[in-house]
Design a protein around this motif. Structure first.
Motif, PDB file in Angstrom:
ATOM      1  N   LEU A 158      -8.762   2.150  -0.966  1.00 56.98           N
ATOM      2  CA  LEU A 158      -9.056   3.554  -0.695  1.00 56.98           C
ATOM      3  C   LEU A 158      -7.884   4.281  -0.037  1.00 56.98           C
ATOM      4  CD1 LEU A 158     -12.712   3.185   0.658  1.00 56.98           C
ATOM      5  CD2 LEU A 158     -11.993   3.874  -1.641  1.00 56.98           C
ATOM      6  N   ILE A 159      -7.003   3.522   0.624  1.00 57.55           N
ATOM      7  CA  ILE A 159      -5.898   4.150   1.352  1.00 57.55           C
ATOM      8  C   ILE A 159      -4.890   4.819   0.415  1.00 57.55           C
ATOM      9  CG2 ILE A 159      -3.981   3.759   2.954  1.00 57.55           C
ATOM     10  CD1 ILE A 159      -5.654   1.538   4.220  1.00 57.55           C
ATOM     11  N   VAL A 180       0.839  -1.202   0.000  1.00 59.25           N
ATOM     12  CA  VAL A 180       0.000   0.000   0.000  1.00 59.25           C
ATOM     13  C   VAL A 180       0.874   1.251   0.000  1.00 59.25           C
ATOM     14  CG1 VAL A 180      -1.554   1.400   1.437  1.00 59.25           C
ATOM     15  CG2 VAL A 180      -2.052  -1.025   1.044  1.00 59.25           C
ATOM     16  N   ALA A 181       1.935   1.222   0.798  1.00 67.61           N
ATOM     17  CA  ALA A 181       2.851   2.370   0.850  1.00 67.61           C
ATOM     18  C   ALA A 181       3.511   2.600  -0.508  1.00 67.61           C
ATOM     19  CB  ALA A 181       3.906   2.148   1.925  1.00 67.61           C
ATOM     20  N   PHE A 182       3.905   1.515  -1.162  1.00 66.11           N
ATOM     21  CA  PHE A 182       4.526   1.647  -2.482  1.00 66.11           C
ATOM     22  C   PHE A 182       3.553   2.259  -3.489  1.00 66.11           C
ATOM     23  CE2 PHE A 182       5.025  -0.144  -6.765  1.00 66.11           C
ATOM     24  CZ  PHE A 182       6.254   0.410  -7.110  1.00 66.11           C
ATOM     25  N   ILE A 183       2.340   1.731  -3.544  1.00 67.95           N
ATOM     26  CA  ILE A 183       1.348   2.275  -4.467  1.00 67.95           C
ATOM     27  C   ILE A 183       1.105   3.749  -4.159  1.00 67.95           C
ATOM     28  CG2 ILE A 183      -1.052   2.138  -5.250  1.00 67.95           C
ATOM     29  CD1 ILE A 183      -0.973  -0.851  -4.693  1.00 67.95           C
ATOM     30  N   THR A 184       1.108   4.087  -2.869  1.00 70.51           N
ATOM     31  CA  THR A 184       0.878   5.469  -2.465  1.00 70.51           C
ATOM     32  C   THR A 184       1.963   6.405  -2.975  1.00 70.51           C
ATOM     33  OG1 THR A 184      -0.304   4.775  -0.467  1.00 70.51           O
ATOM     34  CG2 THR A 184       0.528   7.028  -0.504  1.00 70.51           C
ATOM     35  N   THR A 185       3.219   5.942  -3.001  1.00 72.09           N
ATOM     36  CA  THR A 185       4.280   6.804  -3.541  1.00 72.09           C
ATOM     37  C   THR A 185       3.961   7.206  -4.977  1.00 72.09           C
ATOM     38  OG1 THR A 185       5.672   4.975  -4.388  1.00 72.09           O
ATOM     39  CG2 THR A 185       6.024   5.670  -2.106  1.00 72.09           C
ATOM     40  N   LEU A 186       3.321   6.306  -5.708  1.00 74.29           N
ATOM     41  CA  LEU A 186       2.990   6.596  -7.102  1.00 74.29           C
ATOM     42  C   LEU A 186       1.715   7.417  -7.237  1.00 74.29           C
ATOM     43  CD1 LEU A 186       3.928   3.233  -8.843  1.00 74.29           C
ATOM     44  CD2 LEU A 186       5.335   5.236  -8.375  1.00 74.29           C
TER      45      LEU A 186
END
Length: 246
Positions: free
Chosen positions: A196-197, A121-127
């Motif tokens: 959603l996060i 989730v953190a990785f996807i969030t960086t993008l």
């Protein structure tokens, strides 16, 4: 996938992305080298799916940068001489992605799958943060009505910390689109509310970018590349923590 196969595929995809982007004058030579490093790190420590998502985001961002290049050049807001991005641009976005890819690989090796979801989730969030910021800047430049996010006073297009209706709306769409595509590529479906996060944190991270732009970056205390990096970390770390406590 076996580690050896993952290493080979990651090397081929990363090299192909870097060479193509360089030949199309989307990246400088140093930008292409940085892209190779980031892509290879993400592919080896994360997964090939992570790398595919990174490649898709990178090309989408580079295309957005090339849009309306003539107009951006007239007001001095283009990247480089003709829209190309350097290693500073690549690493500003890539360092957070590499960090969580490495974290994923290390934690998975020593702790099993306990932290896989949180780091993914953190990785996807960086993008999603990077996509929201890129689109807000590259598409939002078309909107002549811009306000400073901290005071809401009218400012010129391209002002650090300036926000517009078009830019904000476009950034939200970019965060949603990147989050959905990222989830589909990595998890092969969207049957979890956890999706959603990264979407929400992508929007939050972009707002952090604007606030830092209006304060620290505008005052010359940090560069836009450092701003991009810090904003991506802010959104992704928050996303990581949220997953752990849900």
């Amino acid at each position: 996938m076996e580690l050896f196969t993952q290493i080979i595929i990651s090397g081929i995809l990363s090299a192909a992305l870097s060479i193509i982007a360089y030949r199309l004058q989307m990246l400088t030579f140093t930008g292409a080298l940085a892209s190779l490093f980031v892509g290879y790190t993400v592919g080896v420590f994360g997964s090939v799916e992570w790398l595919v998502l990174l490649v898709a985001f990178t090309f989408a961002g580079l295309v957005a940068t090339k849009m309306d290049l003539h107009e951006k050049s007239e007001i001095g807001l283009q990247e480089g001489s003709f829209g190309e991005r350097s290693h500073k641009n690549v690493l500003g976005v890539g360092i957070p992605a590499c960090t969580f890819a490495i974290l994923y690989g290390v934690l998975h090796h020593f702790c099993g799958s306990q932290y896989d979801l949180a780091t993914t989730v953190a990785f996807i969030t960086t993008l999603t943060v990077a996509a929201a910021d890129t689109v807000a800047s590259e598409i939002g430049i078309r909107d002549r009505k811009v306000w400073l996010i901290t005071t809401f006073e009218r400012v010129k297009r391209g002002t650090n910390g300036g926000v517009s209706v078009l830019g904000t709306a476009s950034s939200i769409v970019a965060a949603v689109f990147t989050g959905i595509i990222g989830w589909l590529i990595i998890f092969k479906g969207i049957d979890s509310y956890y999706i959603l996060i990264p979407i929400a944190m992508g929007i939050v991270g972009n707002l952090v970018d604007s606030v830092l732009g209006a304060t620290l970056e505008r005052n010359g205390k940090i560069s836009k590349y450092a701003n991009n990096c810090v904003s991506a970390f802010a959104g992704s770390v928050l996303g990581f923590v949220i997953v752990l406590f849900l």
